[in-house]
Design an enzyme around this catalytic site. Sequence first.
Site, short mmCIF file in Angstrom:
data_model
loop_
_atom_site.label_atom_id
_atom_site.label_comp_id
_atom_site.label_asym_id
_atom_site.label_seq_id
_atom_site.Cartn_x
_atom_site.Cartn_y
_atom_site.Cartn_z
N SER A 49 0.69 -1.10 -0.20
CA SER A 49 -0.20 -0.02 -0.30
C SER A 49 0.82 1.21 0.12
O SER A 49 1.84 0.94 -0.12
CB SER A 49 -1.16 0.01 1.10
OG SER A 49 -1.30 1.34 1.39
N TYR A 61 -2.86 0.01 10.73
CA TYR A 61 -3.18 -0.13 8.81
C TYR A 61 -1.52 -0.33 8.71
O TYR A 61 -0.80 -1.48 7.62
CB TYR A 61 -4.41 -0.29 8.61
CG TYR A 61 -3.94 0.01 7.11
CD1 TYR A 61 -4.22 -1.57 6.55
CD2 TYR A 61 -3.66 0.99 6.66
CE1 TYR A 61 -4.32 -2.04 5.74
CE2 TYR A 61 -3.31 0.19 5.02
CZ TYR A 61 -4.03 -1.09 3.82
OH TYR A 61 -3.71 -1.20 3.00
N1 LIG Z 1 -8.83 -0.22 -1.89
C1 LIG Z 1 -7.15 0.27 -1.56
O1 LIG Z 1 -7.54 1.46 -1.54
C2 LIG Z 1 -6.59 0.06 -1.05
C3 LIG Z 1 -5.91 -1.75 -0.91
N2 LIG Z 1 -5.01 -2.26 -0.65
C4 LIG Z 1 -4.45 -3.36 -0.01
O2 LIG Z 1 -5.17 -3.79 -0.88
C5 LIG Z 1 -5.15 -5.60 -0.07
C6 LIG Z 1 -7.37 -6.79 -0.99
O3 LIG Z 1 -7.57 -4.93 -0.77
P1 LIG Z 1 -8.87 -4.76 -1.41
O4 LIG Z 1 -9.19 -5.47 -2.59
O5 LIG Z 1 -9.28 -3.23 -1.14
O6 LIG Z 1 -9.98 -5.29 0.17
P2 LIG Z 1 -11.05 -5.68 0.13
O7 LIG Z 1 -11.51 -6.44 1.23
O8 LIG Z 1 -12.54 -6.32 -1.15
O9 LIG Z 1 -10.20 -7.18 0.34
C7 LIG Z 1 -9.80 -8.05 0.68
C8 LIG Z 1 -9.22 -9.55 1.22
O10 LIG Z 1 -9.29 -9.94 1.97
C9 LIG Z 1 -9.71 -10.78 2.27
N3 LIG Z 1 -9.34 -11.61 3.64
C10 LIG Z 1 -9.24 -10.48 4.90
N4 LIG Z 1 -8.91 -11.50 6.03
C11 LIG Z 1 -8.76 -12.41 5.64
C12 LIG Z 1 -8.07 -13.70 5.60
N5 LIG Z 1 -7.42 -13.86 7.29
N6 LIG Z 1 -7.36 -14.48 4.90
C13 LIG Z 1 -7.87 -14.67 4.42
N7 LIG Z 1 -8.41 -13.32 3.53
C14 LIG Z 1 -8.85 -12.28 4.10
C15 LIG Z 1 -11.50 -10.50 2.53
O11 LIG Z 1 -12.56 -11.61 2.61
C16 LIG Z 1 -11.60 -9.60 1.66
O12 LIG Z 1 -11.40 -10.53 0.14
C17 LIG Z 1 -5.35 -5.67 0.59
O13 LIG Z 1 -4.51 -6.25 1.20
C18 LIG Z 1 -5.93 -3.83 1.10
O14 LIG Z 1 -4.81 -3.52 2.61
C19 LIG Z 1 -3.53 -0.75 -0.55
C20 LIG Z 1 -3.97 -0.09 -0.60
C21 LIG Z 1 -4.64 0.43 -1.22
O1 LIG Z 2 -3.01 7.55 0.10
C1 LIG Z 2 -2.72 6.52 0.62
O2 LIG Z 2 -1.70 6.31 1.72
C2 LIG Z 2 -3.57 5.00 0.68
O3 LIG Z 2 -4.99 6.04 0.39
C3 LIG Z 2 -3.60 4.14 1.32
C4 LIG Z 2 -4.91 3.97 1.43
O4 LIG Z 2 -5.08 4.29 2.43
C5 LIG Z 2 -4.82 2.30 2.48
O5 LIG Z 2 -3.78 1.93 1.20
C6 LIG Z 2 -5.51 1.52 2.84
O6 LIG Z 2 -6.78 0.54 1.75
#
Ligand SMILES: NC(=O)C1=CN([C@@H]2O[C@H](COP(=O)(O)OP(=O)(O)OC[C@H]3O[C@@H](n4cnc5c(N)ncnc54)[C@H](O)[C@@H]3O)[C@@H](O)[C@H]2O)C=CC1
Ligand SMILES: O=C(O)C(=O)C[C@H](O)C(=O)CO
Length: 283
Positions: A132, A145
Amino acid sequence: MNRTVLITGAGTGFGREIALRLAARQWTVIAGVEIPSQIFQLEHEAEQRGVVVQVEKLDVTDAADRARFSMLDVDVLLNNAGIGEGGSMVDIPEAHLRRQFEVNVIGPVMLTQAIARRMATRRAGKIVFMSSCAGLTADPFTGAYSASKHAIEAIAEALGKELQEFGVAVATVNPGPFLTGFNDRIFDAWKSWDKSRSDNLFDYEHIAYPYRQFDIKPVVDTTIGVIEGTIDTYRNVEPGQNVEMQRRQMDDAWTRRYDENLGKRFALVETYYDMQPGTPVDE
Ligand SMILES: NC(=O)C1=CN([C@@H]2O[C@H](COP(=O)(O)OP(=O)(O)OC[C@H]3O[C@@H](n4cnc5c(N)ncnc54)[C@H](O)[C@@H]3O)[C@@H](O)[C@H]2O)C=CC1
Ligand SMILES: O=C(O)C(=O)C[C@H](O)C(=O)CO
């Protein structure tokens, strides 16, 4: 050529879209999902799109789940699963801080160990971490986080240097604000805190994620590029337009005085009080 990828947290968001897109590109996709109800949902979506995805329950914090994947030979592991435990570092309860690290750090590292050993033996493979921008800098109210993603940055950096002699590559993807629902959920975390506590320093009811959020396409495209090797950079920040700002924020720590602005609210904190959840970027 048959290429196999294991993706964690593939039930929703980035992971789900990357899984479906790679399946359409003839990858053998093993999609690990956190909870059983996500299995049918992803299988159904794959069927709708006319692609094949092997969906398996893989809670990264569950040793028994991880053990079922420890003998797996994959070309690429995408560590994507994650949660965000919001709240000031002053207020976040211990159990939530521990959970943050269990899901984002300990579980993924334990899974990676088993897969990386097999890659090292085969002298081939790639491990990609969905890190991230929060792994590079830190904002108020997402310290826990951010700490977990800083840990991932350190782990990926060390692992890459350790595994290079075995022909195993390590890379990171660093999304900023993208509209999957994840960022808004970070600011709902306080709702599951112990209600009997009344000494919180901040009023979380009035705090929301402070950035306008982008459509997920650039993250999906870039992650697929890293997985397939058309992108070969170790660090991959998205959206690209935020790279310079990100670098400036990282440099700022070298010159910032710790006593400047004492007594004044940090400018971004004001935005947390002003922003509505789920605000998209202006078209
Ligand atoms: N959406 C955003 O702006 C950003 C997201 N990320 C990262 O991207 C990755 C995916 O996030 P998103 O797709 O945005 O959100 P999301 O919430 O849709 O995806 C996260 C997934 O991880 C799964 N998860 C949670 N706990 C778990 C566990 N114990 N074991 C296995 N799976 C588990 C959830 O069920 C979900 O499907 C995460 O690592 C998040 O930190 C990083 C930066 C920005
Ligand atoms: O600009 C940033 O830094 C972000 O927005 C990072 C996000 O907060 C993030 O990683 C959570 O999904």
